[in-house]
Design a protein around this motif. Structure first.
Motif, PDB file in Angstrom:
ATOM      1  N   GLY A  80       1.166   3.070  -8.706  1.00 34.41           N
ATOM      2  CA  GLY A  80       1.672   2.653  -7.410  1.00 34.41           C
ATOM      3  C   GLY A  80       0.580   2.049  -6.537  1.00 34.41           C
ATOM      4  O   GLY A  80       0.789   1.035  -5.868  1.00 34.41           O
ATOM      5  N   TYR A  81      -0.602   2.656  -6.580  1.00 32.36           N
ATOM      6  CA  TYR A  81      -1.736   2.154  -5.804  1.00 32.36           C
ATOM      7  C   TYR A  81      -2.185   0.782  -6.312  1.00 32.36           C
ATOM      8  O   TYR A  81      -2.417  -0.144  -5.527  1.00 32.36           O
ATOM      9  N   MET A  82      -2.271   0.638  -7.625  1.00 36.21           N
ATOM     10  CA  MET A  82      -2.679  -0.640  -8.211  1.00 36.21           C
ATOM     11  C   MET A  82      -1.667  -1.733  -7.896  1.00 36.21           C
ATOM     12  O   MET A  82      -2.028  -2.863  -7.541  1.00 36.21           O
ATOM     13  N   GLN A  83      -0.380  -1.433  -8.025  1.00 37.13           N
ATOM     14  CA  GLN A  83       0.653  -2.420  -7.743  1.00 37.13           C
ATOM     15  C   GLN A  83       0.684  -2.743  -6.250  1.00 37.13           C
ATOM     16  O   GLN A  83       1.020  -3.867  -5.854  1.00 37.13           O
ATOM     17  N   GLY A  84       0.346  -1.760  -5.426  1.00 36.25           N
ATOM     18  CA  GLY A  84       0.268  -2.025  -3.997  1.00 36.25           C
ATOM     19  C   GLY A  84      -0.805  -3.051  -3.681  1.00 36.25           C
ATOM     20  O   GLY A  84      -0.584  -3.991  -2.905  1.00 36.25           O
ATOM     21  N   ALA A  88       0.816  -6.275  -2.178  1.00 37.99           N
ATOM     22  CA  ALA A  88       0.707  -6.261  -0.718  1.00 37.99           C
ATOM     23  C   ALA A  88      -0.716  -6.499  -0.222  1.00 37.99           C
ATOM     24  O   ALA A  88      -0.919  -6.746   0.957  1.00 37.99           O
ATOM     25  N   GLY A  89      -1.697  -6.398  -1.119  1.00 28.48           N
ATOM     26  CA  GLY A  89      -3.083  -6.607  -0.721  1.00 28.48           C
ATOM     27  C   GLY A  89      -3.785  -5.307  -0.359  1.00 28.48           C
ATOM     28  O   GLY A  89      -3.139  -4.316  -0.029  1.00 28.48           O
ATOM     29  N   PRO A  90      -5.111  -5.298  -0.410  1.00 35.08           N
ATOM     30  CA  PRO A  90      -5.877  -4.069  -0.168  1.00 35.08           C
ATOM     31  C   PRO A  90      -5.765  -3.524   1.254  1.00 35.08           C
ATOM     32  O   PRO A  90      -5.776  -2.314   1.451  1.00 35.08           O
ATOM     33  N   ALA A  91      -5.654  -4.399   2.266  1.00 29.90           N
ATOM     34  CA  ALA A  91      -5.600  -3.931   3.655  1.00 29.90           C
ATOM     35  C   ALA A  91      -4.352  -3.088   3.905  1.00 29.90           C
ATOM     36  O   ALA A  91      -4.425  -1.964   4.409  1.00 29.90           O
ATOM     37  N   VAL A  92      -3.186  -3.635   3.539  1.00 31.88           N
ATOM     38  CA  VAL A  92      -1.927  -2.911   3.721  1.00 31.88           C
ATOM     39  C   VAL A  92      -1.916  -1.646   2.880  1.00 31.88           C
ATOM     40  O   VAL A  92      -1.472  -0.582   3.318  1.00 31.88           O
ATOM     41  N   THR A  93      -2.419  -1.751   1.649  1.00 29.20           N
ATOM     42  CA  THR A  93      -2.447  -0.597   0.750  1.00 29.20           C
ATOM     43  C   THR A  93      -3.268   0.539   1.334  1.00 29.20           C
ATOM     44  O   THR A  93      -2.854   1.701   1.327  1.00 29.20           O
ATOM     45  N   GLU A 147       6.007 -10.679   3.415  1.00 29.39           N
ATOM     46  CA  GLU A 147       5.702 -10.316   2.028  1.00 29.39           C
ATOM     47  C   GLU A 147       5.061  -8.940   1.917  1.00 29.39           C
ATOM     48  O   GLU A 147       5.109  -8.301   0.870  1.00 29.39           O
ATOM     49  N   ALA A 148       4.428  -8.489   3.031  1.00 33.65           N
ATOM     50  CA  ALA A 148       3.781  -7.166   3.016  1.00 33.65           C
ATOM     51  C   ALA A 148       4.799  -6.037   3.124  1.00 33.65           C
ATOM     52  O   ALA A 148       4.462  -4.884   2.912  1.00 33.65           O
ATOM     53  N   LEU A 149       6.026  -6.381   3.491  1.00 31.29           N
ATOM     54  CA  LEU A 149       7.058  -5.359   3.648  1.00 31.29           C
ATOM     55  C   LEU A 149       8.058  -5.392   2.499  1.00 31.29           C
ATOM     56  O   LEU A 149       9.211  -5.039   2.662  1.00 31.29           O
ATOM     57  N   ASN A 150       7.631  -5.852   1.350  1.00 32.68           N
ATOM     58  CA  ASN A 150       8.515  -5.917   0.190  1.00 32.68           C
ATOM     59  C   ASN A 150       8.196  -4.816  -0.805  1.00 32.68           C
ATOM     60  O   ASN A 150       7.845  -3.700  -0.425  1.00 32.68           O
ATOM     61  N   LYS A 151       8.289  -5.138  -2.088  1.00 33.23           N
ATOM     62  CA  LYS A 151       8.096  -4.119  -3.112  1.00 33.23           C
ATOM     63  C   LYS A 151       6.686  -3.519  -3.122  1.00 33.23           C
ATOM     64  O   LYS A 151       6.505  -2.388  -3.571  1.00 33.23           O
ATOM     65  N   GLY A 152       5.709  -4.267  -2.613  1.00 37.52           N
ATOM     66  CA  GLY A 152       4.354  -3.726  -2.566  1.00 37.52           C
ATOM     67  C   GLY A 152       4.290  -2.459  -1.733  1.00 37.52           C
ATOM     68  O   GLY A 152       3.675  -1.465  -2.135  1.00 37.52           O
ATOM     69  N   VAL A 153       4.929  -2.484  -0.568  1.00 40.24           N
ATOM     70  CA  VAL A 153       4.936  -1.326   0.318  1.00 40.24           C
ATOM     71  C   VAL A 153       5.677  -0.157  -0.331  1.00 40.24           C
ATOM     72  O   VAL A 153       5.271   0.998  -0.208  1.00 40.24           O
ATOM     73  N   LEU A 154       6.765  -0.464  -1.031  1.00 38.02           N
ATOM     74  CA  LEU A 154       7.517   0.591  -1.719  1.00 38.02           C
ATOM     75  C   LEU A 154       6.663   1.242  -2.808  1.00 38.02           C
ATOM     76  O   LEU A 154       6.693   2.468  -2.985  1.00 38.02           O
ATOM     77  N   ILE A 156       3.424   1.528  -2.747  1.00 32.04           N
ATOM     78  CA  ILE A 156       2.394   2.331  -2.091  1.00 32.04           C
ATOM     79  C   ILE A 156       2.965   3.647  -1.573  1.00 32.04           C
ATOM     80  O   ILE A 156       2.345   4.709  -1.706  1.00 32.04           O
ATOM     81  N   LEU A 157       4.148   3.584  -0.967  1.00 36.44           N
ATOM     82  CA  LEU A 157       4.789   4.807  -0.470  1.00 36.44           C
ATOM     83  C   LEU A 157       5.080   5.770  -1.623  1.00 36.44           C
ATOM     84  O   LEU A 157       4.922   6.987  -1.494  1.00 36.44           O
ATOM     85  N   GLY A 158       5.496   5.196  -2.756  1.00 34.65           N
ATOM     86  CA  GLY A 158       5.717   6.020  -3.943  1.00 34.65           C
ATOM     87  C   GLY A 158       4.422   6.649  -4.421  1.00 34.65           C
ATOM     88  O   GLY A 158       4.383   7.819  -4.809  1.00 34.65           O
ATOM     89  N   ALA A 159       3.325   5.865  -4.357  1.00 36.65           N
ATOM     90  CA  ALA A 159       2.011   6.365  -4.770  1.00 36.65           C
ATOM     91  C   ALA A 159       1.553   7.507  -3.861  1.00 36.65           C
ATOM     92  O   ALA A 159       1.022   8.520  -4.328  1.00 36.65           O
TER      93      ALA A 159
END
Length: 299
Positions: A80-84, A88-93, A147-154, A156-159
C-alpha cells in the motif's frame, strides 16, 4: 528510555527509507521492490539464526495465527505504501501514512489501557499542530490536485490501517516471543504472498552496482527497522512509540534539505517553506513532552 531509543532508530531508518524507495522506483516496480525487501530480510535472519540460535527457527514448524495475521497485515502495509508513492507521490503518501501511528496511539490508550497525563496530552497536541504547519503547503496541493484523491490515497489509507493492525498484534506477541523470532514469520510469509507478482526479468538487467546495493540496503532497512520496532514494543507503551514514529517525515525533510545543501539531485526536490521549519520544531517539542520526561522523577 531504551524503548524510546529503539523507536527513534526505527523512525530514523523510515525517514531515510522514503527517499531510497523513490530512487528505487526508477528501476523496479512496486511489487518487485516489496518482495525483494522481504526476501533479503528473511534470508539475513535465517542465515544468522541458523548459526547463532537454530532453536529460533522452530517457529516455522507451527507459527501462531497471530503471527500469520501480522505478516499479512504488514504485507498489505508495504504494498500500500509503495503504490501510494507510485500513484499519489511521496508528499501525499507521507502525510496520509501517519494515520497509522495515530491509530496505534489510540489503540494504546483504548485497548492496552495505557495512561496519559496532562503533560503528555499537551505534547500530543503541540505535535499535532506542528504537523499541521509542517504539511500546510502539501495539504493545499493535495486538495487542489484531483489525481491525489484517487486510488493512490486509498492504497495509503489501507497501508496505514494495515500497519496499525500489525502493530497491535506485535505488541501482544513480544510479550511471549523474541522480536526477531516474530520477524522470521512476519517477513517470511510475504515472500510467498508476493511471489506471483514479482518481475524476475528486472533482476537480469545491466544496472550499475549501486542500484543492486540500494536493493539490498532496502532489505537490511527492513530487518533493522522492524527489529528495533518489535523490541521497542517490549520496553515501552504503544502510544509513546506512535508519537516517536510519527517524527519520521521530519527526518525525511531534514535529509532532503541536506541533499539540496550538498546539491545531490537524485530526483526533483520541492522547496520547503519557512512555515515547515516552525512546524518541525513544534513536532520535536511536542514529541519530547509526549514521551513523558516526567518519568525521570520516579524513584
Amino acid at each position: 528510555m531504551k524503548g524510546i531509543l529503539l523507536a527513534a532508530t526505527t523512525a530514523l531508518l523510515w525517514g531515510i527509507l522514503a527517499i531510497a524507495l523513490k530512487v528505487a522506483l526508477n528501476y523496479f516496480d512496486s511489487y518487485t521492490i516489496v518482495w525483494s525487501r522481504f526476501f533479503v530480510a528473511t534470508m539475513v535472519l535465517i542465515a544468522y539464526y541458523t548459526f547463532k540460535k537454530p532453536e529460533m527457527l522452530k517457529v516455522y514448524k507451527r507459527p501462531p495465527l497471530m503471527m500469520i495475521a501480522g505478516a499479512i497485515l504488514l504485507a498489505g502495509n508495504y504494498i500500500g505504501y509503495m503504490q501510494g508513492i507510485n500513484f499519489a507521490g511521496p508528499a501525499v503518501t507521507q502525510i496520509i501514512i501517519q494515520t497509522g501511528p495515530v491509530m496505534l496511539g489510540i489503540i494504546g490508550f483504548t485497548v492496552f489501557k495505557e495512561k496519559i497525563n496532562l503533560t503528555r496530552a499537551i505534547g500530543f497536541g503541540i505535535a499535532t499542530v506542528g504537523f499541521g504547519l509542517f504539511y500546510y503547503h502539501q495539504l493545499n496541493e493535495m486538495i487542489s490536485q484531483k489525481e491525489a484523491l484517487n486510488k493512490g490515497v486509498l492504497w495509503i489509507l489501507g497501508a496505514a490501517s494495515s500497519w496499525a493492525g500489525y502493530a497491535f498484534f506485535n505488541k501482544k506477541l513480544v510479550q511471549k516471543y523474541h522480536p526477531q523470532q516474530i520477524n522470521l514469520i512476519i517477513f517470511g510469509l510475504p515472500v510467498l504472498l508476493f511471489l506471483p507478482w514479482v518481475d524476475f526479468n528486472l533482476f537480469v538487467q545491466s544496472y550499475e552496482w549501486w542500484v543492486w546495493l540500494l536493493l539490498i540496503a532496502l532489505g537490511l532497512n527492513t530487518v533493522v527497522a522492524y527489529g528495533t520496532l518489535s523490541a521497542a514494543f517490549k520496553y515501552t507503551e504503544a502510544n509513546k512509540i506512535s508519537i516517536v514514529i510519527i517524527m519520521n517525515p521530519v527526518i525525511t525533510f531534514i535529509v532532503l534539505e541536506l541533499m539540496v545543501w550538498f546539491d545531490i539531485r537524485w530526483f526533483n526536490i520541492d522547496k520547503v517553506s519557512p512555515l515547515a521549519y516552525a512546524g518541525a520544531i513544534l513536532v520535536i517539542v511536542g514529541t519530547i513532552l509526549a514521551i513523558g520526561l516526567s518519568a525521570k522523577k520516579k524513584h
